[in-house]
Scaffold this motif. Structure first.
Motif, short mmCIF file in Angstrom:
data_model
loop_
_atom_site.label_atom_id
_atom_site.label_comp_id
_atom_site.label_asym_id
_atom_site.label_seq_id
_atom_site.Cartn_x
_atom_site.Cartn_y
_atom_site.Cartn_z
N GLY A 116 -10.75 10.21 -2.06
CA GLY A 116 -9.61 9.45 -2.59
C GLY A 116 -9.76 9.02 -4.03
N GLY A 117 -9.27 7.80 -4.29
CA GLY A 117 -9.14 7.30 -5.66
C GLY A 117 -10.43 7.30 -6.47
N TYR A 118 -11.56 7.07 -5.80
CA TYR A 118 -12.82 7.00 -6.54
C TYR A 118 -13.16 8.36 -7.16
N VAL A 119 -12.97 9.42 -6.37
CA VAL A 119 -13.25 10.77 -6.86
C VAL A 119 -12.25 11.13 -7.98
N ARG A 120 -10.99 10.86 -7.69
CA ARG A 120 -9.93 11.15 -8.66
C ARG A 120 -10.20 10.45 -10.01
N ASP A 121 -10.47 9.17 -9.95
CA ASP A 121 -10.64 8.42 -11.20
C ASP A 121 -11.93 8.79 -11.92
N ASP A 140 -15.55 -1.06 -11.32
CA ASP A 140 -15.29 -2.05 -10.27
C ASP A 140 -14.25 -1.52 -9.29
N ARG A 141 -14.24 -0.23 -9.13
CA ARG A 141 -13.23 0.40 -8.31
C ARG A 141 -13.54 0.28 -6.82
N ASP A 142 -12.50 0.31 -6.01
CA ASP A 142 -12.71 0.41 -4.57
C ASP A 142 -13.30 1.78 -4.28
N ILE A 143 -14.18 1.80 -3.25
CA ILE A 143 -14.78 3.08 -2.87
C ILE A 143 -14.35 3.38 -1.44
N ASP A 144 -13.81 4.57 -1.21
CA ASP A 144 -13.42 4.95 0.14
C ASP A 144 -14.42 5.94 0.69
N ILE A 145 -15.04 5.55 1.82
CA ILE A 145 -16.02 6.42 2.48
C ILE A 145 -15.41 6.95 3.77
N SER A 201 9.19 5.21 12.38
CA SER A 201 8.15 4.29 11.94
C SER A 201 7.17 5.03 11.05
N ARG A 202 6.60 4.25 10.09
CA ARG A 202 5.57 4.89 9.28
C ARG A 202 4.18 4.61 9.84
N LYS A 203 4.16 4.05 11.05
CA LYS A 203 2.86 3.83 11.69
C LYS A 203 2.52 5.03 12.56
N LYS A 262 -5.77 16.53 5.10
CA LYS A 262 -4.37 16.94 5.23
C LYS A 262 -3.42 15.75 5.34
N ARG A 263 -3.91 14.64 5.89
CA ARG A 263 -3.02 13.49 6.09
C ARG A 263 -2.93 12.65 4.83
N ARG A 264 -3.62 13.06 3.78
CA ARG A 264 -3.58 12.26 2.55
C ARG A 264 -2.33 12.57 1.75
N ASP A 265 -1.98 11.66 0.85
CA ASP A 265 -0.67 11.79 0.22
C ASP A 265 -0.57 12.91 -0.81
N PHE A 266 -1.57 13.00 -1.70
CA PHE A 266 -1.46 13.98 -2.78
C PHE A 266 -2.77 14.76 -2.92
N ILE A 303 -4.47 15.33 -5.45
CA ILE A 303 -5.45 14.65 -6.31
C ILE A 303 -6.13 13.49 -5.59
N ASN A 304 -5.58 13.10 -4.44
CA ASN A 304 -6.20 12.01 -3.67
C ASN A 304 -6.92 12.56 -2.44
N ALA A 305 -6.99 13.88 -2.32
CA ALA A 305 -7.55 14.48 -1.10
C ALA A 305 -8.89 15.17 -1.36
N PRO A 358 7.36 7.55 4.25
CA PRO A 358 8.18 7.54 3.03
C PRO A 358 7.62 6.67 1.91
N LEU A 359 6.65 5.79 2.23
CA LEU A 359 6.03 5.02 1.15
C LEU A 359 5.43 5.97 0.11
N ARG A 360 5.05 7.15 0.58
CA ARG A 360 4.43 8.12 -0.33
C ARG A 360 5.36 8.52 -1.47
N VAL A 393 5.80 8.31 -7.46
CA VAL A 393 6.37 7.80 -8.71
C VAL A 393 5.34 6.89 -9.40
N ARG A 394 4.69 6.07 -8.60
CA ARG A 394 3.71 5.14 -9.18
C ARG A 394 2.55 5.89 -9.84
N PHE A 395 1.98 6.88 -9.16
CA PHE A 395 0.87 7.62 -9.76
C PHE A 395 1.34 8.37 -11.01
P1 ATP Z 1 -5.38 2.81 -6.21
O1 ATP Z 1 -6.41 2.04 -5.43
O2 ATP Z 1 -5.60 2.89 -7.66
O3 ATP Z 1 -4.01 2.37 -5.85
P2 ATP Z 1 -6.08 4.92 -4.45
O4 ATP Z 1 -5.96 6.40 -4.55
O5 ATP Z 1 -7.45 4.39 -4.21
O6 ATP Z 1 -5.46 4.34 -5.75
P3 ATP Z 1 -5.33 3.53 -2.07
O7 ATP Z 1 -3.99 3.01 -1.69
O8 ATP Z 1 -6.42 2.58 -2.31
O9 ATP Z 1 -5.10 4.47 -3.34
O10 ATP Z 1 -5.75 4.55 -0.94
C1 ATP Z 1 -6.99 5.23 -0.91
C2 ATP Z 1 -6.78 6.66 -0.49
O11 ATP Z 1 -6.17 6.71 0.81
C3 ATP Z 1 -5.84 7.45 -1.39
O12 ATP Z 1 -6.54 8.03 -2.46
C4 ATP Z 1 -5.27 8.47 -0.45
O13 ATP Z 1 -6.18 9.54 -0.24
C5 ATP Z 1 -5.18 7.71 0.86
N1 ATP Z 1 -3.89 7.08 1.08
C6 ATP Z 1 -3.52 5.82 0.79
N2 ATP Z 1 -2.27 5.55 1.15
C7 ATP Z 1 -1.80 6.68 1.71
C8 ATP Z 1 -0.57 7.05 2.33
N3 ATP Z 1 0.45 6.20 2.40
N4 ATP Z 1 -0.46 8.30 2.81
C9 ATP Z 1 -1.49 9.16 2.73
N5 ATP Z 1 -2.66 8.89 2.17
C10 ATP Z 1 -2.83 7.66 1.67
#
Ligand code: ATP
Ligand code: MG
Length: 471
Positions: free
Chosen positions: A28-33, A42-47, A102-104, A117-121, A123-125, A167-169, A174-176
């Motif tokens: 996710g974001g750590y790799v991308r950034d 000071d970034r969040d790290i997703d493991i 529902s988005r749950k 595959k379930r990740r949004d983009f 660049i975040n996968a 749909p939050l994606r 737009v935000r990214f």
């Molecule tokens: P930032 O923290 O700067 O907003 P981020 O990429 O870390 O960017 P987070 O919302 O912290 O975004 O989510 C961490 C990771 O989880 C994302 O990089 C993405 O892979 C995944 N993710 C988060 N929200 C969603 C979503 N709604 N749908 C699919 N994947 C998501």
């Protein structure tokens, strides 16, 4: 990719998972950034672990210190540990399926690939392996790296599925795009347009989180243009959407207030990171559609838009689930006062007008001046310079008067209590009248801001009202 794993945290996790024989990755974001060279200290790290995220979080916490706190989110099957400046999120790899309303998601355990595959983009996968034997290996099944290089936002799967599932994606796209200055790939963008109505199942809190991140990007107009063009803006923030467009009557045209507004937001973003001042820029003309009139002599007018705009702020904040406390009051004040320095800069500036502005703006006067300067969006360079020069004069005057009279946190030297005691009266409307008269006299420069002068003034005014000083 080993460079991305410089932080000792990754070695610690690697040791744990390798001993247990469980695959784990940073994602996710750590790799991308890291790859974008964005600040990651000071970034969040997703493991991501192919197993239990919660178990791994506990083991990690034990390793770094037995009293380390683990925050478990049971419903999501995730856990979070703080370590120095990092927030480390541990997630088990999962597979998701969605219901339409529902988005749950319905969640099952899955493989690394299911999870990517379930990740949004794309660049975040991207993922980097933490297992000992493949440490540092880069796993990028959707070519996220190439999308990073070409500054592209693209979904890993068919975008219709990605966006319709959650749909939050669409907001995140737009935000990214705004935050990173990336473009949304064509098919992905078309799918947003197709799915905009689905935004209705997303909670307002989540939407406004994304709006705030757009507002805080370097050039927020990028995000707002995308919101407007895709049709999302009309659904999530109709008051702003209604500002767009121009009307021509009898050859007279007014400017497009949406474009003007996002230009002002860009301007102010060069000067401040204050989210609420940026909100004020976004809202300063919000009542222009409501107050728009055509007058054959004057052309288009928007009389009182600052007043009506300030009145609109609470409803808009409530609707968007923004806080209703002092931040809202601050935005309201900025909207209400945003024309005052402009008026001053166009007229002969009297000391009394400056004192009144200082009194009304208080400590927010500097922010107000920043807003007013950002509000100049003429295409004519000479005109911009002329306005800015005039504002310089206003700023100078503000400084002189403030030094002389300290109006900013001005409290009139005579309290209601003193008035009551002096005239031996009960609390009544005369007390308010006198208090106001004293305040006005000081602000208008009739008397100095001193107790003795104000007291004498009060006696005189009291007499005029038929009050007698107690002897
Ligand atoms: P930032 O923290 O700067 O907003 P981020 O990429 O870390 O960017 P987070 O919302 O912290 O975004 O989510 C961490 C990771 O989880 C994302 O990089 C993405 O892979 C995944 N993710 C988060 N929200 C969603 C979503 N709604 N749908 C699919 N994947 C998501
Ligand atoms: Mg994050």
């Amino acid at each position: 990719m080993k460079k991305c794993l410089k932080n000792p945290i990754f070695r610690i996790i690697s040791e744990i998972v390798s001993n247990d024989g469980i695959p784990a990755f940073v994602v996710g974001g750590y790799v991308r950034d890291f790859l974008l060279n964005r600040k990651t200290s000071d970034r969040d790290i997703d493991i991501l672990v192919v197993g239990s995220g919660i178990d791994l979080a506990h083991k990690f916490a034990n390793e770094i210190g037995s009293d380390t706190k683990v925050t478990v989110f049971k419903t999501f099957g995730t856990a979070m540990v703080r370590y120095h400046e990092h927030q480390i999120e541990f997630v088990g790899a999962r597979k998701e399926s969605y219901r339409r309303d529902s988005r749950k998601p319905i969640v099952e355990d899955g493989t690394l690939e299911d999870d990517q595959k379930r990740r949004d983009f794309t660049i975040n996968a991207m993922a980097i392996s933490l297992s000992r034997d493949t440490y540092g290996e880069f796993i990028d099944p959707f070519n996220g790296l190439s999308d990073l290089m070409f500054k592209t936002i693209r979904t890993p799967l068919n975008p219709d599925k990605t966006f319709s599932d959650d749909p939050l994606r669409m907001m995140r796209a737009v935000r990214f795009s705004s935050q990173l200055d990336f473009n949304i790939e064509n098919k992905t963008y078309k799918s947003i347009i197709k799915n905009i109505e689905r935004i209705k199942i997303v909670s307002k809190e989540r939407i406004v989180d994304e709006i705030n991140k757009i507002i805080l990007s370097d050039i927020p107009s990028k995000g707002f243009n995308l919101l407007e063009q895709s049709g999302l803006l009309a659904l999530i923030f109709p008051e702003l959407d209604q500002m767009k467009g121009v009307e021509i009557k009898e050859g007279k045209q007014h400017k497009d207030n949406f474009i003007h507004t996002i230009n002002v937001l860009d301007n102010i973003s060069k000067k401040t990171d204050n989210l609420w001042l940026r909100w004020a820029a976004l809202m300063h003309d919000i009542a222009k559609p409501k107050t728009k009139r055509f007058n054959p002599q004057l052309g288009w007018t928007f009389h009182g838009h600052e007043y009506w705009g300030a009145k609109m702020v609470p409803d808009i904040f409530r609707n968007l689930r923004l806080p209703l406390h002092e931040k809202m009051v601050y935005v309201q004040k900025m909207v209400l006062l945003h024309l005052r320095p402009i008026v001053l800069s166009q007229e002969e500036v009297t000391d009394s007008a400056i004192r009144r502005l200082l009194f009304d703006a208080g400590d927010d006067i500097d922010d107000l001046m920043i807003l007013c300067e950002a509000d100049i969006t003429s295409k004519n360079e000479a005109k911009i310079k002329e306005h800015l020069d005039n504002f310089q004069i206003v700023r100078q005057k503000l400084k002189e008067i403030e030094e002389k009279d300290t109006i900013r946190n001005f409290q009139p030297p005579i309290s209601g209590d003193i008035i009551i005691k002096t005239f031996n009266i009960k609390p009544c409307k005369e007390v308010g009248i006198l208090k106001n008269a004293i305040k006005d006299a000081i602000l208008d420069g009739e008397i100095p801001n001193k107790y003795e002068n104000a007291f004498q003034f009060m006696l005189k005014k009291g007499e005029e009202l038929g009050l007698e000083k107690r002897t």
